[in-house]
Write a protein that holds these residues in place. Sequence first.
Motif, PDB file in Angstrom:
ATOM      1  N   LEU A   1     -21.651  17.348  21.779  1.00 27.45           N
ATOM      2  CA  LEU A   1     -20.311  17.772  21.139  1.00 27.45           C
ATOM      3  C   LEU A   1     -19.843  16.763  19.972  1.00 27.45           C
ATOM      4  CD1 LEU A   1     -18.979  19.674  24.127  1.00 27.45           C
ATOM      5  CD2 LEU A   1     -20.191  20.718  22.223  1.00 27.45           C
TER       6      LEU A   1
ATOM      7  N   ILE B   1     -18.434  13.817  20.758  1.00 27.01           N
ATOM      8  CA  ILE B   1     -17.291  13.431  21.360  1.00 27.01           C
ATOM      9  C   ILE B   1     -17.609  12.017  21.276  1.00 27.01           C
ATOM     10  CG2 ILE B   1     -15.989  12.922  23.447  1.00 27.01           C
ATOM     11  CD1 ILE B   1     -16.211  15.954  24.044  1.00 27.01           C
TER      12      ILE B   1
ATOM     13  N   TRP C   1     -16.987   8.810  23.375  1.00 27.11           N
ATOM     14  CA  TRP C   1     -16.400   8.373  24.764  1.00 27.11           C
ATOM     15  C   TRP C   1     -15.480   6.921  24.491  1.00 27.11           C
ATOM     16  CZ3 TRP C   1     -16.115  11.683  28.237  1.00 27.11           C
ATOM     17  CH2 TRP C   1     -17.030  12.815  28.300  1.00 27.11           C
TER      18      TRP C   1
ATOM     19  N   LEU D   1     -18.606  27.103  33.275  1.00 28.87           N
ATOM     20  CA  LEU D   1     -19.174  25.925  32.764  1.00 28.87           C
ATOM     21  C   LEU D   1     -19.607  25.872  31.303  1.00 28.87           C
ATOM     22  CD1 LEU D   1     -20.573  24.335  35.980  1.00 28.87           C
ATOM     23  CD2 LEU D   1     -18.431  23.721  35.179  1.00 28.87           C
ATOM     24  N   VAL D   2     -20.581  26.881  31.382  1.00 31.64           N
ATOM     25  CA  VAL D   2     -21.166  26.990  29.543  1.00 31.64           C
ATOM     26  C   VAL D   2     -19.984  27.503  28.874  1.00 31.64           C
ATOM     27  CG1 VAL D   2     -22.940  28.438  28.605  1.00 31.64           C
ATOM     28  CG2 VAL D   2     -23.380  27.466  31.131  1.00 31.64           C
TER      29      VAL D   2
ATOM     30  N   VAL E   1     -18.141  24.443  27.494  1.00 27.30           N
ATOM     31  CA  VAL E   1     -18.890  23.675  26.931  1.00 27.30           C
ATOM     32  C   VAL E   1     -19.118  24.420  25.476  1.00 27.30           C
ATOM     33  CG1 VAL E   1     -21.386  22.760  26.081  1.00 27.30           C
ATOM     34  CG2 VAL E   1     -20.397  22.774  28.584  1.00 27.30           C
TER      35      VAL E   1
ATOM     36  N   GLY F   1     -15.650  23.798  23.624  1.00 28.91           N
ATOM     37  CA  GLY F   1     -15.662  22.252  23.177  1.00 28.91           C
ATOM     38  C   GLY F   1     -16.341  22.413  21.930  1.00 28.91           C
ATOM     39  N   LYS F   2     -17.520  23.034  21.577  1.00 24.30           N
ATOM     40  CA  LYS F   2     -18.236  23.164  20.513  1.00 24.30           C
ATOM     41  C   LYS F   2     -17.483  23.944  19.148  1.00 24.30           C
ATOM     42  CE  LYS F   2     -21.948  22.453  17.737  1.00 24.30           C
ATOM     43  NZ  LYS F   2     -22.116  21.323  17.088  1.00 24.30           N
TER      44      LYS F   2
ATOM     45  N   LEU G   1     -13.754  19.858  19.581  1.00 18.42           N
ATOM     46  CA  LEU G   1     -13.141  19.207  20.433  1.00 18.42           C
ATOM     47  C   LEU G   1     -13.009  17.509  20.077  1.00 18.42           C
ATOM     48  CD1 LEU G   1     -11.581  19.587  23.346  1.00 18.42           C
ATOM     49  CD2 LEU G   1     -13.693  18.973  24.271  1.00 18.42           C
ATOM     50  N   HIS G   2     -14.230  17.180  19.719  1.00 18.00           N
ATOM     51  CA  HIS G   2     -14.531  15.665  18.913  1.00 18.00           C
ATOM     52  C   HIS G   2     -13.472  15.410  18.171  1.00 18.00           C
ATOM     53  CE1 HIS G   2     -16.708  17.882  15.858  1.00 18.00           C
ATOM     54  NE2 HIS G   2     -16.298  16.916  15.219  1.00 18.00           N
TER      55      HIS G   2
ATOM     56  N   ALA H   1     -10.711  13.544  23.363  1.00 17.99           N
ATOM     57  CA  ALA H   1     -11.713  14.823  23.553  1.00 17.99           C
ATOM     58  C   ALA H   1     -12.579  14.517  25.102  1.00 17.99           C
ATOM     59  CB  ALA H   1     -12.742  14.599  22.426  1.00 17.99           C
ATOM     60  N   GLY H   2     -12.871  13.123  25.163  1.00 15.39           N
ATOM     61  CA  GLY H   2     -13.734  12.781  26.287  1.00 15.39           C
ATOM     62  C   GLY H   2     -12.831  13.328  27.760  1.00 15.39           C
TER      63      GLY H   2
ATOM     64  N   PHE I   1     -12.316  17.060  27.897  1.00 17.28           N
ATOM     65  CA  PHE I   1     -13.540  17.524  28.274  1.00 17.28           C
ATOM     66  C   PHE I   1     -13.579  17.614  29.831  1.00 17.28           C
ATOM     67  CE2 PHE I   1     -18.266  17.500  28.338  1.00 17.28           C
ATOM     68  CZ  PHE I   1     -18.641  18.796  28.203  1.00 17.28           C
TER      69      PHE I   1
END
Lengths: 249, 66
Positions: free
Chosen positions: A208, A210, A212, B25-26, B29, B32-33, B37-38, B43-44, B47
Amino acid sequence: MPDLHLWSTVIASFLGSFVEFVEALTIVLAVGVVSGWRAALGGAAAAAGVLALLIAIFGHRLAEWNVPAFKIVLGTLLLLFGLRWLRKAVLRAGGVLKLHDEAAAFEEETKELRARAHGEGFDTGAFLTAFNGVFIEGVEVVFIVLALGIGAAKLSQAVVGASSAAGLVILLGVVARKPLTAIPENLLKFAVGILIASFGTFFTGEGLEIRWPGGDFALLGLTLAYTACAVVGVRIARLARARQEVTAS
Amino acid sequence: MKMLRAIWDELIGLFVDDWRFALLLVAWVGVGKLMALHATGAAGPVFFAGLATILLAFVYVRAAVR
């Protein structure tokens, strides 16, 4: 600086494979005791050969797909695998699910095999039972090895971890000649769930894009965070169970 | 045939024992995409927090409806 990915890959691959091989050993022992060692070892060896072939065929081909989308898919599969395992382990530790018992699994397997055992000659059914048992448990090992190895770009190290686990379980099985009930399997499953969920979260996050915090050391942070989360989960499960028992009585 | 079926069931069972849990869960994700999210500051941890919340919620639900 220690290569965190290397050691965590070897450890996770070793522990995850170890748990699966202990379960496979129980089936092989049951077949051996009831139907003879030729069928048991033959079935186990055939399954191990097919599994090794799967790793050899798919391992390096999949490793070449180093694109973010593949990392998301791989990470998500690891997440599903790890969090399913961790959830079960938390529910077991919280007393909601029954603990896994190798002695009971052995009893059940031998009872079934005795019921359909036939007299003289090679027992094809027993061979297939051993093959099936080792193959099914082994598929989980193949997934662990491929997913961790490819995700961390440490495929050989993941194979080394799994092979060491196989060697150790075979050695213990030869020495003990009975199911390895002394192995703290439920605790190991708890640890493996935490490790694989951490890897899954890390790889999916990378897919994604991200960043970390702390780079690779975030994997260690995730492991600690999932451990804390699992401890809280056990507490929640116990409280929910206790509340339900009060309501029922 | 029975063996192939058992192997297939085992393959699916590797990842899913509760479809709602797996789908959530999917979906997380996917969020997030889609939400990029990044690009957010934390973000980490965000997530991870989402995944941990799903895990704990399903532990509670399973324990409470036992």
